[in-house]
Design a protein around this motif. Structure first.
Motif, PDB file in Angstrom:
ATOM      1  N   UNK A  70       0.845  -1.198   0.000  1.00 42.80           N
ATOM      2  CA  UNK A  70       0.000   0.000   0.000  1.00 42.80           C
ATOM      3  C   UNK A  70       0.881   1.249   0.000  1.00 42.80           C
ATOM      4  N   UNK A  71       0.758   2.042  -1.063  1.00 44.76           N
ATOM      5  CA  UNK A  71       1.514   3.284  -1.185  1.00 44.76           C
ATOM      6  C   UNK A  71       0.562   4.464  -1.044  1.00 44.76           C
ATOM      7  N   UNK A  72       0.730   5.311  -0.037  1.00 41.16           N
ATOM      8  CA  UNK A  72      -0.181   6.455   0.118  1.00 41.16           C
ATOM      9  C   UNK A  72      -0.180   7.339  -1.124  1.00 41.16           C
ATOM     10  N   UNK A  73      -1.369   7.770  -1.526  1.00 43.58           N
ATOM     11  CA  UNK A  73      -1.511   8.648  -2.692  1.00 43.58           C
ATOM     12  C   UNK A  73      -1.268  10.113  -2.331  1.00 43.58           C
ATOM     13  N   UNK A  74      -1.511  10.457  -1.077  1.00 49.28           N
ATOM     14  CA  UNK A  74      -1.370  11.849  -0.643  1.00 49.28           C
ATOM     15  C   UNK A  74       0.058  12.103  -0.181  1.00 49.28           C
ATOM     16  N   UNK A  75       0.631  13.211  -0.674  1.00 47.50           N
ATOM     17  CA  UNK A  75       1.968  13.602  -0.263  1.00 47.50           C
ATOM     18  C   UNK A  75       1.925  14.436   1.009  1.00 47.50           C
ATOM     19  N   UNK A  76       1.066  15.474   1.013  1.00 44.07           N
ATOM     20  CA  UNK A  76       1.061  16.398   2.148  1.00 44.07           C
ATOM     21  C   UNK A  76      -0.233  17.190   2.194  1.00 44.07           C
ATOM     22  N   UNK A  77      -0.476  17.780   3.366  1.00 40.16           N
ATOM     23  CA  UNK A  77      -1.593  18.710   3.572  1.00 40.16           C
ATOM     24  C   UNK A  77      -1.007  19.940   4.264  1.00 40.16           C
ATOM     25  N   UNK A  78      -1.137  21.086   3.620  1.00 43.04           N
ATOM     26  CA  UNK A  78      -0.560  22.331   4.132  1.00 43.04           C
ATOM     27  C   UNK A  78      -1.696  23.233   4.619  1.00 43.04           C
ATOM     28  N   UNK A  79      -1.603  23.680   5.866  1.00 39.79           N
ATOM     29  CA  UNK A  79      -2.620  24.528   6.490  1.00 39.79           C
ATOM     30  C   UNK A  79      -2.074  25.952   6.601  1.00 39.79           C
TER      31      UNK A  79
END
Length: 211
Positions: free
Chosen positions: A137-146
């Motif tokens: 399982x490879x996460x599709x999301x790299x990052x979330x910037x707030x």
């Protein structure tokens, strides 16, 4: 590109991929696609041909909140998770498990509480240094910037790969819920949601459903 809500984004992008996407493996794909959703609180998708399930999206959100890496329960609702589980039933793509690692979520709330102009309130998900853990399982999301802009909490979601049909519909629901959760902690309103995917695609068996 700018859309007023998740449904408009889905419908416009669905047509765009169908009409302008290029063949890429078993998908039609658009590369380096970024767009704003101006009202991310309107996150439900009522498009007839999509038949999106809020019940499932809420279950996925609650699973994220639990921080439980094990996918055995959610796989009963969405068998696709069976393909990504390791021998213990765990996955890498419970994003709640990811944002709780090393207290990432608490840290970004603290950063923005101390400095509303911080540019460092970023949750990282995919990590190339952990690629040995991505066998199943490879996460599709790299990052979330707030970021707090004009006293509203805005987020930028950066994805390496995003399937519009399943991935985007449920991801945007959970990420906008996360945006709302953090905004409430900071006692401010939510602003825009920006979504960027290096590879935005539809699998071939989900093309032309709107005809």
């Amino acid at each position: 590109m700018k859309y007023k809500n998740a449904q408009e984004a889905f419908e416009k992008l669905y047509c765009l991929i169908n009409n302008k996407g290029v063949i890429y493996g078993d998908t039609k794909t658009l590369f380096n696609v970024g767009f704003y959703i101006t009202n991310p609180l309107e996150k439900n998708i009522h498009t007839n041909y999509r038949k999106w399930s809020q019940n499932y999206a809420d279950f996925e959100w609650q699973w994220y909140l639990s921080g439980n890496q094990n996918a055995e329960e959610i796989s009963k609702r969405a068998p696709i998770w069976l393909n990504h589980m390791d021998e213990k039933g765990d996955v890498q793509s419970n994003y709640g498990w990811q944002w709780l690692r090393k207290n990432q979520l608490d840290k970004i709330i603290d950063q923005l509480t101390i400095n509303k102009n911080s540019r460092q309130a970023v949750i990282s998900i995919y990590d190339g240094k952990e690629i040995k853990n991505y066998k199943n399982d490879t996460p599709c999301t790299l990052s979330i910037h707030f970021q707090i802009i004009k006293n509203k909490l805005c987020i930028t979601v950066n994805m390496r790969s995003n399937d519009l049909w399943f991935g985007f519909c449920n991801d945007q629901y959970c990420f906008s819920k996360l945006q709302e959760l953090v905004a409430n902690k900071l006692n401010i309103k939510t602003g825009w949601y920006y979504h960027f995917a290096s590879n935005l695609h539809l699998y071939n068996n989900f093309l032309n459903k709107n005809t």
